[in-house]
Design a protein around this motif. Structure first.
Motif, PDB file in Angstrom:
ATOM      1  N   GLY A 283       0.782  -1.230   0.000  1.00 39.94           N
ATOM      2  CA  GLY A 283       0.000   0.000   0.000  1.00 39.94           C
ATOM      3  C   GLY A 283       0.813   1.279   0.000  1.00 39.94           C
ATOM      4  N   ILE A 284       2.127   1.186  -0.262  1.00 42.02           N
ATOM      5  CA  ILE A 284       2.967   2.393  -0.265  1.00 42.02           C
ATOM      6  C   ILE A 284       2.601   3.297  -1.435  1.00 42.02           C
ATOM      7  CG2 ILE A 284       5.349   3.231  -0.428  1.00 42.02           C
ATOM      8  CD1 ILE A 284       6.225   0.590   0.860  1.00 42.02           C
ATOM      9  N   SER A 285       2.300   2.678  -2.581  1.00 46.05           N
ATOM     10  CA  SER A 285       1.902   3.471  -3.749  1.00 46.05           C
ATOM     11  C   SER A 285       0.620   4.247  -3.474  1.00 46.05           C
ATOM     12  CB  SER A 285       1.701   2.552  -4.960  1.00 46.05           C
ATOM     13  OG  SER A 285       1.296   3.286  -6.091  1.00 46.05           O
ATOM     14  N   SER A 286      -0.345   3.609  -2.839  1.00 44.50           N
ATOM     15  CA  SER A 286      -1.601   4.300  -2.519  1.00 44.50           C
ATOM     16  C   SER A 286      -1.369   5.412  -1.497  1.00 44.50           C
ATOM     17  CB  SER A 286      -2.638   3.314  -1.997  1.00 44.50           C
ATOM     18  OG  SER A 286      -2.202   2.699  -0.797  1.00 44.50           O
ATOM     19  N   ALA A 287      -0.385   5.216  -0.598  1.00 41.15           N
ATOM     20  CA  ALA A 287      -0.049   6.265   0.379  1.00 41.15           C
ATOM     21  C   ALA A 287       0.521   7.493  -0.332  1.00 41.15           C
ATOM     22  CB  ALA A 287       0.951   5.741   1.399  1.00 41.15           C
ATOM     23  N   PHE A 288       1.399   7.260  -1.318  1.00 44.86           N
ATOM     24  CA  PHE A 288       1.921   8.376  -2.112  1.00 44.86           C
ATOM     25  C   PHE A 288       0.783   9.119  -2.805  1.00 44.86           C
ATOM     26  CE2 PHE A 288       6.214   6.040  -2.904  1.00 44.86           C
ATOM     27  CZ  PHE A 288       6.623   6.375  -1.625  1.00 44.86           C
ATOM     28  N   GLU A 289      -0.185   8.379  -3.298  1.00 44.59           N
ATOM     29  CA  GLU A 289      -1.322   8.995  -3.989  1.00 44.59           C
ATOM     30  C   GLU A 289      -2.165   9.826  -3.024  1.00 44.59           C
ATOM     31  OE1 GLU A 289      -4.935   7.818  -7.082  1.00 44.59           O
ATOM     32  OE2 GLU A 289      -3.913   6.238  -5.957  1.00 44.59           O
ATOM     33  N   ARG A 290      -2.355   9.335  -1.813  1.00 45.00           N
ATOM     34  CA  ARG A 290      -3.136  10.087  -0.820  1.00 45.00           C
ATOM     35  C   ARG A 290      -2.436  11.399  -0.453  1.00 45.00           C
ATOM     36  NH1 ARG A 290      -3.826   4.930   1.416  1.00 45.00           N
ATOM     37  NH2 ARG A 290      -2.300   5.370   3.073  1.00 45.00           N
ATOM     38  N   TRP A 291      -1.097  11.336  -0.316  1.00 46.97           N
ATOM     39  CA  TRP A 291      -0.348  12.558  -0.020  1.00 46.97           C
ATOM     40  C   TRP A 291      -0.519  13.573  -1.147  1.00 46.97           C
ATOM     41  CZ3 TRP A 291       4.871   9.779   1.529  1.00 46.97           C
ATOM     42  CH2 TRP A 291       4.672   9.139   2.747  1.00 46.97           C
ATOM     43  N   ALA A 292      -0.472  13.078  -2.368  1.00 44.93           N
ATOM     44  CA  ALA A 292      -0.638  13.978  -3.526  1.00 44.93           C
ATOM     45  C   ALA A 292      -2.038  14.585  -3.552  1.00 44.93           C
ATOM     46  CB  ALA A 292      -0.360  13.213  -4.817  1.00 44.93           C
ATOM     47  N   ASP A 293      -3.056  13.761  -3.227  1.00 48.51           N
ATOM     48  CA  ASP A 293      -4.443  14.244  -3.216  1.00 48.51           C
ATOM     49  C   ASP A 293      -4.655  15.320  -2.148  1.00 48.51           C
ATOM     50  OD1 ASP A 293      -5.237  12.648  -5.294  1.00 48.51           O
ATOM     51  OD2 ASP A 293      -5.895  10.995  -4.021  1.00 48.51           O
ATOM     52  N   LYS A 294      -4.003  15.152  -0.994  1.00 47.78           N
ATOM     53  CA  LYS A 294      -4.167  16.127   0.097  1.00 47.78           C
ATOM     54  C   LYS A 294      -3.459  17.445  -0.203  1.00 47.78           C
ATOM     55  CE  LYS A 294      -4.640  12.661   3.771  1.00 47.78           C
ATOM     56  NZ  LYS A 294      -4.005  12.068   4.977  1.00 47.78           N
ATOM     57  N   THR A 295      -2.420  17.368  -1.026  1.00 46.38           N
ATOM     58  CA  THR A 295      -1.622  18.560  -1.318  1.00 46.38           C
ATOM     59  C   THR A 295      -2.281  19.475  -2.328  1.00 46.38           C
ATOM     60  OG1 THR A 295       0.389  17.276  -0.874  1.00 46.38           O
ATOM     61  CG2 THR A 295       0.668  19.381  -2.024  1.00 46.38           C
ATOM     62  N   SER A 296      -2.891  18.882  -3.349  1.00 44.85           N
ATOM     63  CA  SER A 296      -3.483  19.696  -4.413  1.00 44.85           C
ATOM     64  C   SER A 296      -4.618  18.942  -5.102  1.00 44.85           C
ATOM     65  CB  SER A 296      -2.415  20.078  -5.440  1.00 44.85           C
ATOM     66  OG  SER A 296      -2.965  20.764  -6.535  1.00 44.85           O
ATOM     67  N   LYS A 297      -5.536  19.725  -5.669  1.00 43.40           N
ATOM     68  CA  LYS A 297      -6.628  19.140  -6.450  1.00 43.40           C
ATOM     69  C   LYS A 297      -6.320  19.136  -7.944  1.00 43.40           C
ATOM     70  CE  LYS A 297     -10.298  20.381  -3.180  1.00 43.40           C
ATOM     71  NZ  LYS A 297     -11.599  21.094  -3.006  1.00 43.40           N
ATOM     72  N   LEU A 298      -5.252  19.812  -8.344  1.00 41.06           N
ATOM     73  CA  LEU A 298      -4.877  19.869  -9.753  1.00 41.06           C
ATOM     74  C   LEU A 298      -4.235  18.557 -10.192  1.00 41.06           C
ATOM     75  CD1 LEU A 298      -3.360  23.469 -10.003  1.00 41.06           C
ATOM     76  CD2 LEU A 298      -5.576  22.684 -10.858  1.00 41.06           C
ATOM     77  N   PHE A 299      -4.726  18.017 -11.284  1.00 44.27           N
ATOM     78  CA  PHE A 299      -4.247  16.730 -11.790  1.00 44.27           C
ATOM     79  C   PHE A 299      -2.747  16.742 -12.037  1.00 44.27           C
ATOM     80  CE2 PHE A 299      -3.332  14.173 -15.655  1.00 44.27           C
ATOM     81  CZ  PHE A 299      -3.569  12.915 -15.133  1.00 44.27           C
ATOM     82  N   VAL A 300      -2.251  17.794 -12.665  1.00 38.56           N
ATOM     83  CA  VAL A 300      -0.831  17.876 -13.010  1.00 38.56           C
ATOM     84  C   VAL A 300       0.027  17.929 -11.746  1.00 38.56           C
ATOM     85  CG1 VAL A 300       0.937  19.288 -14.137  1.00 38.56           C
ATOM     86  CG2 VAL A 300      -1.280  18.989 -15.229  1.00 38.56           C
TER      87      VAL A 300
END
Length: 421
Positions: free
Chosen positions: A84-101
């Protein structure tokens, strides 16, 4: 369940490593065929006993690292998925910004950084082995500088590729692989165009060949082959390696003939002209365009297979890995794992094609220069400088060698009959 999968993967990797060690160090046959013993292809005729021992040792270690590194990368991608490390990286990215890029940039940075750290021990081991056998002359700070340049260049290219790839996945649910392939065509050609002028100079200093007399000779045979070359470049490699090399790079107006300074220092003009004639053989026989076509065909097939496997894999295991949709950036390790396995599986075919083209270029060089002795001396010098095995094991040849073995190349020249012009 996850721990069991992880343990199985690690045990499989360890057993594979033991098997490859046994094959390379005890089972593989690297002896010279009896019919070629005593010929100029026999390393005992141009290497002393110490050089023979070192070439066998160094080649075996390098080959073992090669066969350990690729599955090690697969293991890394697999473990960060199932834990689940990959999903954790994704959650951090989601919390940081809503912009896809921005999400892509953040996720990719963390994945790239962790990958760099995990792969670093093997890279450092390879560097230290090259230093200990006097192949590498590069100081540690310079080596680390190159590693960081690698990191940021790879990150920049991956950011562009992955951003476009996942945007296409969202827009074309079933045919994203086809759209990705179509866009890969201009992108690949663009990268080949800018490689000599933007990327290569980040690592080394390039400048016009200082020996104008030699340059004139090279341009003369280029003109004879109808190659539109105006300058020959040399590159400062002596601060990094004792190996020898020369190549033609780029496409269109950015194409370049490049010689390493180590090659200029240690080979005669006749040997350098043979190497240049070899490189020009690739141009004359359109190998660069054949290579592009082959690459694009393999990319098309590879993307289609990846799409099929990735969809099934995510549908079956996605919830367990906390990655519910294929369009989630957290599935990137799945994509990288599948494509890496496919590239490794396709390497015997691509290497076979490359070896055929290299043989054609060798033949062209012999016919162009008419100097068999220079060709033989060149390959003997390359063997000595790089501590290469003249007759490597079969698995090493099919998975690692994009060039014919030195045994094959020297034998080809010895047996070649030059027709009178």
């Amino acid at each position: 369940m996850i721990r069991k999968w992880a343990l199985r993967a690690i045990v499989t990797y360890v057993l594979f490593g033991i098997a490859m060690y046994a094959y390379l160090f005890y089972l593989a046959d690297t002896s010279i065929p009896e019919m070629l013993q005593g010929t100029k292809a026999d390393p005992t005729t141009f290497l002393n006993s110490r050089e023979l021992m070192l070439s066998e040792e160094y080649s075996r270690i390098r080959n073992l690292i090669f066969f350990l590194a690729t599955p090690y990368e697969w293991l890394f991608y697999y473990l960060i998925l199932i834990f689940g490390i990959s999903s954790a990286f994704e959650r951090w990215a989601d919390k940081t910004s809503k912009l896809f890029v921005v999400k892509i940039a953040i996720y990719l940075f963390w994945l790239s950084l962790v990958s760099f750290i995990v792969m670093y021990p093997l890279s450092y081991l390879s560097y230290m082995i090259s230093k200990s056998y006097n192949i590498s002359t590069q100081i540690f700070s310079s080596w680390m500088k190159d590693k960081w340049i690698d990191f940021w260049v790879d990150y920049g290219m991956m950011f562009v590729i992955i951003t476009v790839l996942y945007a296409l996945m969202r827009k074309f649910k079933k045919r994203w692989w086809l759209a990705a392939w179509l866009l890969s065509i201009p992108f690949s050609i663009f990268m080949m165009f800018i490689q000599p002028v933007l990327i290569d100079p980040l690592y080394n200093d390039f400048y016009p060949l200082k020996d104008k007399e030699l340059e004139a000779k090279i341009l003369e045979i280029a003109d004879e082959a109808n190659i539109p070359a105006e300058h020959v470049y040399e590159v400062d490699m002596s601060s990094k390696t004792n190996s020898l090399n020369a190549y033609v790079t780029g496409v269109g107006s950015n194409s370049r003939i490049v010689l390493w300074d180590t090659t200029l220092e240690r080979l005669s003009d006749e040997e350098i002209l043979f190497i240049m004639a070899h490189e020009m053989g690739h141009y004359v026989e359109k190998h660069i365009y054949i290579g592009i076509a082959g690459y694009l065909l393999l990319t098309l097939v590879g993307l289609w297979i990846t799409a099929k496997i990735m969809e099934r894999w995510v549908n079956k295991r996605g919830k367990l890995w906390k990655v519910e949709k294929m369009t989630n950036i957290g599935t990137l390790p799945v994509f990288l794992l599948i494509t890496s396995i496919l590239l490794f599986a396709a390497s015997p075919l691509s290497n076979w094609v490359s070896r055929y083209q290299e043989t054609r270029a060798d033949t062209y060089a012999i016919e162009m220069t008419g100097d068999k002795e220079a060709g033989i001396q060149t390959f003997q010098s390359l063997t000595k400088a790089g501590l290469s095995q003249v007759n490597p094991p079969y698995l090493v040849k099919i998975f690692r060698y994009g060039h014919p073995t030195m045994l094959e190349r020297i034998t080809l020249i010895e047996e070649f009959r030059i027709e009178e012009k």
